[in-house]
Design an enzyme around this catalytic site. Structure first.
Site, PDB file in Angstrom:
ATOM      1  N   GLU A 168       0.820  -1.215   0.000  1.00 27.25           N
ATOM      2  CA  GLU A 168       0.000   0.000   0.000  1.00 27.25           C
ATOM      3  C   GLU A 168       0.854   1.265   0.000  1.00 27.25           C
ATOM      4  O   GLU A 168       0.818   2.078   0.935  1.00 27.25           O
ATOM      5  CB  GLU A 168      -0.950  -0.004   1.203  1.00 27.25           C
ATOM      6  CG  GLU A 168      -1.893  -1.193   1.213  1.00 27.25           C
ATOM      7  CD  GLU A 168      -2.868  -1.194   2.384  1.00 27.25           C
ATOM      8  OE1 GLU A 168      -3.786  -2.021   2.371  1.00 27.25           O
ATOM      9  OE2 GLU A 168      -2.696  -0.350   3.303  1.00 27.25           O
ATOM     10  N   GLU A 366      -4.763  -8.967   0.919  1.00 32.73           N
ATOM     11  CA  GLU A 366      -5.426  -8.640   2.182  1.00 32.73           C
ATOM     12  C   GLU A 366      -6.923  -8.524   1.952  1.00 32.73           C
ATOM     13  O   GLU A 366      -7.368  -7.905   0.981  1.00 32.73           O
ATOM     14  CB  GLU A 366      -4.945  -7.302   2.773  1.00 32.73           C
ATOM     15  CG  GLU A 366      -3.607  -7.324   3.444  1.00 32.73           C
ATOM     16  CD  GLU A 366      -3.293  -5.993   4.112  1.00 32.73           C
ATOM     17  OE1 GLU A 366      -4.228  -5.288   4.538  1.00 32.73           O
ATOM     18  OE2 GLU A 366      -2.096  -5.667   4.196  1.00 32.73           O
TER      19      GLU A 366
END
Length: 467
Positions: A168, A366
């Protein structure tokens, strides 16, 4: 409904170094950005709990790996803590104690039949580099990161075949420099974009180094594109969704996979005088070193509409000038997190990658459900009966399997997280794990009902959900 799960479909779990390790054995000067934030603003972390203890994975990793083996995880993703990997970031002096821990963990995973996947940076920017070079504002940090990547590959790529550069990469600078809601609360939109660009460049340079090493494996990066839905079919709402997508999704997706930033994004950056500093050589490196595969983190949809009010010209530019967030009436919610539950986003993301990104190999790295006060759902044997998590995971995996049936290149699903773990500010308020961490009882581990469910799904290679 019963769906068959392809034989090679990954069914794993993920976490990160800083969210699990704790500070046991950490040497002076090895703070990460997260460690510094915790020290400066420990009061914003739920009940003051943070990375100092985390789950004490440094000492308890074998216990966790035993649980992974029991469940039958195919893969486990975590990170190397960049801030702990060196005792000197300029001379690149490796902390051999910490390096051995990583090596031992890799060996233990392999022995347990769990394939390790390693990420080079999961928010673990060394505090020294933030203080000395203003972090990712500086090309020097890109150079030092590239050298770190080269050393990590040399040490572990003989056993680790799946690498990720970042997790991220958009998040830290968005929270700090765009929204200014996290320490050190500096609002600087130009710096936000400079950090974005230097992380894009660092990704390409790490890919370049990996390929020059001729390692037997592959390298990608983990992005968290927010699957974006316009409120309506109106031209104004569609434009709002399009521009949100440019600033927060395509800013990393396009250079990672296509080798170039969207021209429309570049024009917007010029218009608002926030174009990052760069040269043609950097753009060439990005173009020539795209990733082998992608990790995608997905939790909730992003719904937007055209803005209802004029932008205040006295405030710094923010992409919110072009959109307002929109809350869908009647939406399902995870009330603990304040997040909408919309499992179809998995399918929609899969189709987008298929249609717009050449169906590049990818996997969910995720996805999960954080719930407060899970002890409310503990039975008389001490097992958390987390049926809500089983339903959530099942629905999301089901949409993913539907996408695979329709030709998506998705290779698997990794839930967040294997054990309960510390999250920024949230600490242990919301629990995500298949395995519970009892922070009031020496961090004792115990399997939740979802852990037993995941085990059976992996064993039988079938998923049963409500029609």
């Amino acid at each position: 409904m019963i769906q068959n799960i392809p034989k090679d479909f990954i069914l794993g779990a993920a976490s990160s170094a800083w969210q699990t390790e704790g500070w046991q054995g950490k040497k002076e000067g090895q703070d990460s950005y997260l460690d510094s934030w915790y020290k400066e603003e420990y009061f914003v972390w739920h009940e003051g709990y943070g990375p100092d203890v985390a789950t004490n994975f440094m000492e308890k990793y074998q216990e966790d790996i035993d649980h992974m083996q029991e469940i039958g995880l195919t893969h486990y993703r975590t990170s190397i803590n960049w801030s702990r990997f060196f005792t000197d970031y300029e001379s690149l002096t490796v902390d051999e104690d910490y390096a051995k821990h990583i090596s031992d963990m890799i060996d233990a995973l392999i022995k347990a039949g769990v394939e390790p996947m390693l990420c080079l940076e999961h928010y673990e920017l060394p505090a020294y580099l933030l203080e000395t070079y203003d972090g990712w504002s500086s090309k020097k940090v890109v150079e030092l990161f590239t050298s770190y990547a080269e050393i990590a590959f040399e040490r572990y790529a003989d056993r680790v075949k799946n690498w990720f550069v970042f997790n991220e990469p958009v998040v830290v600078q968005t929270r700090v420099y765009l929204d200014a809601i996290r320490w050190p609360h500096e609002q600087n939109t130009k710096k936000w974009m400079q950090w974005n660009h230097h992380k894009v460049l660092a990704t390409a340079k790490a890919v370049e180094v990996y390929r020059k090493g001729n390692y037997d494996g592959r390298i990608g990066t983990i992005l968290n594109p927010e699957v974006t839905y316009a409120r309506s079919s109106s031209e104004a709402d569609q434009k709002a969704a399009h521009i949100f997508d440019l600033f927060f999704n395509r800013v990393f997706l396009d250079p990672a996979v296509k080798g170039a930033y969207p021209e429309e994004l570049i024009e917007l950056l010029k218009k608002h005088e926030i174009l990052f500093d760069h040269d043609e050589e950097e753009l060439a490196i990005i173009k020539e070193n795209t990733v082998d595969y992608l990790g995608i983190n997905l939790y909730f949809p992003k719904r937007v509409q055209a803005p209802k009010h004029d932008w205040n010209p006295e405030t710094p530019f923010h992409p919110e000038q072009y959109y307002d967030s929109f809350e869908l009436p009647g939406r399902r919610m995870n009330k603990s997190r304040g997040w909408e539950i919309y499992p179809k986003l998995m399918y929609d993301m899969a189709m987008r990658i298929k249609e717009e990104y050449n169906n590049i190999p990818w996997l969910i790295t995720e996805n999960g459900m954080g719930i407060e006060q899970e002890e409310r759902f503990m039975d008389d044997k001490g097992v958390v009966q987390d049926d809500y998590r089983i339903e959530f995971l099942g629905e999301h995996i089901s949409w993913l399997l539907k996408a695979v049936e329709e030709g998506s290149s998705c290779e698997g699903y990794m839930l967040w997280a294997f054990t309960d773990c510390v999250s920024p500010m949230n600490a242990f308020k919301n629990r995500y794990g298949l395995v519970r961490i009892d922070i009031g009882n020496d961090l004792t581990r115990s399997m939740k009902q979802s852990g037993h469910w995941y085990k059976e799904m992996i064993k039988n290679r079938t998923l049963e959900t409500k029609d």
